[in-house]
Design an enzyme around this catalytic site. Structure first.
Site, PDB file in Angstrom:
ATOM      1  N   CYS A   1       0.844  -1.201   0.000  1.00  0.00           N
ATOM      2  CA  CYS A   1       0.000   0.000   0.000  1.00  0.00           C
ATOM      3  C   CYS A   1       0.875   1.246   0.000  1.00  0.00           C
ATOM      4  CB  CYS A   1      -0.935  -0.010   1.203  1.00  0.00           C
ATOM      5  SG  CYS A   1      -1.956   1.471   1.325  1.00  0.00           S
TER       6      CYS A   1
ATOM      7  N   CYS B   1      -0.580   4.091   2.095  1.00  0.00           N
ATOM      8  CA  CYS B   1      -0.404   3.908   3.545  1.00  0.00           C
ATOM      9  C   CYS B   1       1.027   4.207   3.980  1.00  0.00           C
ATOM     10  CB  CYS B   1      -0.744   2.472   3.941  1.00  0.00           C
ATOM     11  SG  CYS B   1      -2.340   1.874   3.378  1.00  0.00           S
ATOM     12  N   ASP B   2       1.995   3.771   3.202  1.00  0.00           N
ATOM     13  CA  ASP B   2       3.378   3.725   3.675  1.00  0.00           C
ATOM     14  C   ASP B   2       4.356   4.618   2.927  1.00  0.00           C
ATOM     15  OD1 ASP B   2       2.513   1.756   5.455  1.00  0.00           O
ATOM     16  OD2 ASP B   2       2.950   0.137   4.045  1.00  0.00           O
TER      17      ASP B   2
END
Length: 305
Positions: free
Chosen positions: A130, A133-134
């Site tokens: 992701c 997300c990261d």
């Protein structure tokens, strides 16, 4: 007793719950995490009608907002199995049992793993599925994106705002992504490409990823290149383990339905990414959900006659 229980709160599940709720049915929406599904992993959505662009989480919130108005019960839980008791279905979760006349399966799909040494070891320590997300954790680093479809190329583009450089490695000699997305990637000076190649091993120290071994599938030449992070987008697997015993899936685990979203089991429907389908997009998931929500109403109306 519910008229229908929708399992999964992605765009398909939320749409089905909306249509069923607007038909004055008693509806439960069962979700084991946050509503929105994979939309929450998407920074920018540009192909959903009505929006020039919108973030995945923002679109998820807009889809979820009307459900309370129409009396949909939002229940947190994980499906363990479904039991049939005559015309009634029992939804067995880790904490509860829900009884319902119909079920709409919308559990979606999950990212496929590479299955190479180091992937599990460095999961969340440099290996990610992701970018949204990261990505911010990888500022100034050299990153590797594995895959050649829409998700891989879109996420590579997203990562360029943080990374020193982004390299896309693909097992073929051309991308599978939509042309407009490809054109953006080819025009981006931060993005490089390694063709006809696969990841053989992800290596690092005690803390995080340091390098990746890559093999050319045509020449069999193996090289080891330095990367601070690896983002994997090599396909999806259906999340159907909990319904495998119902006999409604194909050999790969995708659920088979007709155009009414009906499975081979009466009163059980399937929608969205979990279906045996050629195109898995938000727009198609929403269409599936609308059909299933209406078909559930028709089914229950016939039961009452």
């Amino acid at each position: 007793m519910y008229d229908t229980v929708v399992i999964g709160a992605g765009p398909a599940g939320m749409t089905a719950a909306l249509y069923a709720g607007r038909s004055n049915l008693k509806v439960a929406l069962l979700e084991r995490g946050i509503y929105g599904g994979q939309m929450n992993n998407t920074a920018e959505i540009e192909n959903y009608p009505g929006y020039d662009h919108i973030s995945g989480p923002a679109l998820a919130e807009k889809m979820f907002e009307p459900l309370e108005k129409f009396g949909v019960d939002h229940i947190f839980g994980t499906l363990v199995r479904i039991e049939e008791d005559g015309p009634i279905k029992k939804i067995i979760t880790e904490d509860d049992v829900l009884e319902t006349k119909t079920v709409i399966l919308a559990m979606g799909a999950k990212h496929r793993l590479l299955g190479v040494p180091g992937e599990d070891t460095y999961n969340s320590r440099g290996v990610s599925y992701c970018a949204v997300c990261d990505g911010a954790f990888f500022r100034g680093q050299k990153l590797l994106v594995v895959g050649g479809g829409d998700s891989a190329v879109e996420e590579a583009l997203f990562l360029t705002q943080f990374a020193e450089s982004v390299t896309i490695v693909h097992r073929r000699d051309q991308l599978r992504a939509q042309k407009v997305i490809q054109d953006r990637a080819f025009a981006n000076e931060k993005i490089n490409f390694i063709w006809d190649s696969v990841v053989e091993e992800i290596k690092g120290d005690d803390l995080r990823v340091q390098s990746v071994r890559i093999k050319n599938v045509k020449t069999e030449e193996v090289s080891e290149l330095d990367f601070g992070g690896v983002f994997v987008y090599v396909g999806l697997d259906p999340m159907t383990d909990s319904v495998a015993d119902l006999g409604i899936t194909d050999e790969a685990g995708w659920i088979i339905t007709n155009e009414k979203m009906e499975t081979s089991k009466s009163g059980i429907y399937a929608i969205g990414d979990i279906r045996q389908n050629q195109l898995r997009q938000i727009a198609t998931a929403v269409g599936n959900g609308a059909v299933a929500g209406q078909e559930v109403y028709n089914y229950i109306t016939e039961l009452a006659e």
